[in-house]
Design a protein around this motif. Structure first.
Motif, mmCIF file in Angstrom:
data_model
loop_
_atom_site.group_PDB
_atom_site.id
_atom_site.type_symbol
_atom_site.label_atom_id
_atom_site.label_comp_id
_atom_site.label_asym_id
_atom_site.label_seq_id
_atom_site.Cartn_x
_atom_site.Cartn_y
_atom_site.Cartn_z
ATOM 1 N N ALA A 181 11.649 19.433 39.819
ATOM 2 C CA ALA A 181 12.415 20.510 38.820
ATOM 3 C C ALA A 181 12.385 19.914 37.378
ATOM 4 O O ALA A 181 12.397 20.752 36.578
ATOM 5 C CB ALA A 181 13.728 20.625 39.308
ATOM 6 N N PHE A 201 14.565 25.374 45.410
ATOM 7 C CA PHE A 201 15.694 24.686 44.716
ATOM 8 C C PHE A 201 15.853 25.620 43.672
ATOM 9 O O PHE A 201 15.573 25.087 42.410
ATOM 10 C CB PHE A 201 14.666 23.237 43.927
ATOM 11 C CG PHE A 201 15.943 22.330 43.670
ATOM 12 C CD1 PHE A 201 16.953 21.819 44.531
ATOM 13 C CD2 PHE A 201 15.701 21.750 42.264
ATOM 14 C CE1 PHE A 201 17.762 20.587 43.862
ATOM 15 C CE2 PHE A 201 16.571 20.744 41.744
ATOM 16 C CZ PHE A 201 17.670 20.193 42.678
ATOM 17 N N ARG A 231 12.865 17.410 45.087
ATOM 18 C CA ARG A 231 12.740 18.641 44.460
ATOM 19 C C ARG A 231 13.658 18.325 43.126
ATOM 20 O O ARG A 231 13.244 19.205 42.217
ATOM 21 C CB ARG A 231 13.942 19.536 45.521
ATOM 22 C CG ARG A 231 13.212 20.010 46.712
ATOM 23 C CD ARG A 231 14.120 20.805 47.460
ATOM 24 N NE ARG A 231 13.625 20.828 49.041
ATOM 25 C CZ ARG A 231 13.849 21.834 49.911
ATOM 26 N NH1 ARG A 231 14.600 22.576 49.788
ATOM 27 N NH2 ARG A 231 13.198 21.606 51.153
ATOM 28 N N GLN A 232 14.662 17.549 43.116
ATOM 29 C CA GLN A 232 15.304 17.550 41.722
ATOM 30 C C GLN A 232 14.304 16.667 40.757
ATOM 31 O O GLN A 232 13.998 17.327 39.641
ATOM 32 C CB GLN A 232 16.458 16.497 42.038
ATOM 33 C CG GLN A 232 17.251 16.168 40.762
ATOM 34 C CD GLN A 232 18.187 17.387 40.227
ATOM 35 O OE1 GLN A 232 19.010 17.605 40.961
ATOM 36 N NE2 GLN A 232 18.029 17.711 39.094
ATOM 37 N N ALA A 259 17.688 25.209 39.293
ATOM 38 C CA ALA A 259 17.564 23.849 39.367
ATOM 39 C C ALA A 259 17.859 23.300 37.703
ATOM 40 O O ALA A 259 18.466 22.509 37.388
ATOM 41 C CB ALA A 259 16.179 23.111 39.448
ATOM 42 N N SER A 260 17.247 24.288 36.806
ATOM 43 C CA SER A 260 17.268 24.057 35.352
ATOM 44 C C SER A 260 18.388 25.015 34.526
ATOM 45 O O SER A 260 18.608 24.659 33.448
ATOM 46 C CB SER A 260 16.014 24.272 34.511
ATOM 47 O OG SER A 260 15.562 25.665 34.719
ATOM 48 N N ASN A 279 10.805 26.802 42.949
ATOM 49 C CA ASN A 279 12.127 27.504 42.485
ATOM 50 C C ASN A 279 12.686 28.268 43.893
ATOM 51 O O ASN A 279 14.047 28.148 44.042
ATOM 52 C CB ASN A 279 11.873 28.643 41.558
ATOM 53 C CG ASN A 279 11.903 28.236 40.102
ATOM 54 O OD1 ASN A 279 12.143 27.129 39.719
ATOM 55 N ND2 ASN A 279 11.641 28.981 39.311
#
Ligand code: THU
Length: 133
Positions: free
Chosen positions: A98, A122, A94-95, A125-126, A119
């Motif tokens: 992202a 996760f 997921r990381q 994320a940003s 989204n």
């Protein structure tokens, strides 16, 4: 959601990629397919290692395939495994996903398909680092 994306085709590609999984330790094969904004489907399978922590998940393998081919914009991902319930990308994947923004994710077993978004899996994320001015 995203009516122009051929999720069935993407899922088929993920099953094909799963056939190449190298999973001698877990015996758990995973396939992923990432649709690039260039229209190309990039495939990934899990690649395990006797130093277990070095294992690469199918999703990250697909991201690496795409980036190495010059594609950094993704439209959708499919992830498949032969399980009772669909599997979803692990935290590390997921990381990594992202990094390249949100995208719809289809998760399928042989019997069942679920659709979500990065989204949703996760959130935030940003926020901060990737959104800095
Ligand atoms: N695995 C993936 O490739 N993707 C996932 O979403 C979940 C887990 C792999 C890692 C390891 O090779 C095996 O499945 C068992 O965890």
């Amino acid at each position: 959601m995203s009516p122009s994306i051929d999720f069935a085709l993407l899922t088929t590609a993920a099953w094909e990629a799963r056939g190449h999984a190298y999973a001698p330790y877990s015996q758990f094969a995973v396939g992923a397919a990432l649709l690039g904004a260039d229209g190309v489907i990039y495939r990934g399978c899990n690649v395990e290692n006797l130093s277990y922590g070095l294992t690469i998940c199918a999703e990250r393998a697909a991201v690496c395939q795409a980036v190495a081919a010059g594609c950094r914009h993704f439209t959708a991902m499919a992830v498949v495994a032969d399980t009772r319930e669909p599997i979803s990308p692990c935290g590390a994947c997921r990381q990594v996903l992202a990094e390249f923004g949100d995208l719809p994710i289809v998760m399928a077993t042989r019997e069942k398909t679920e659709q979500t978004t990065l989204n949703a899996l996760f959130p935030r994320a940003s926020t901060g680092i990737l959104d800095r001015p």
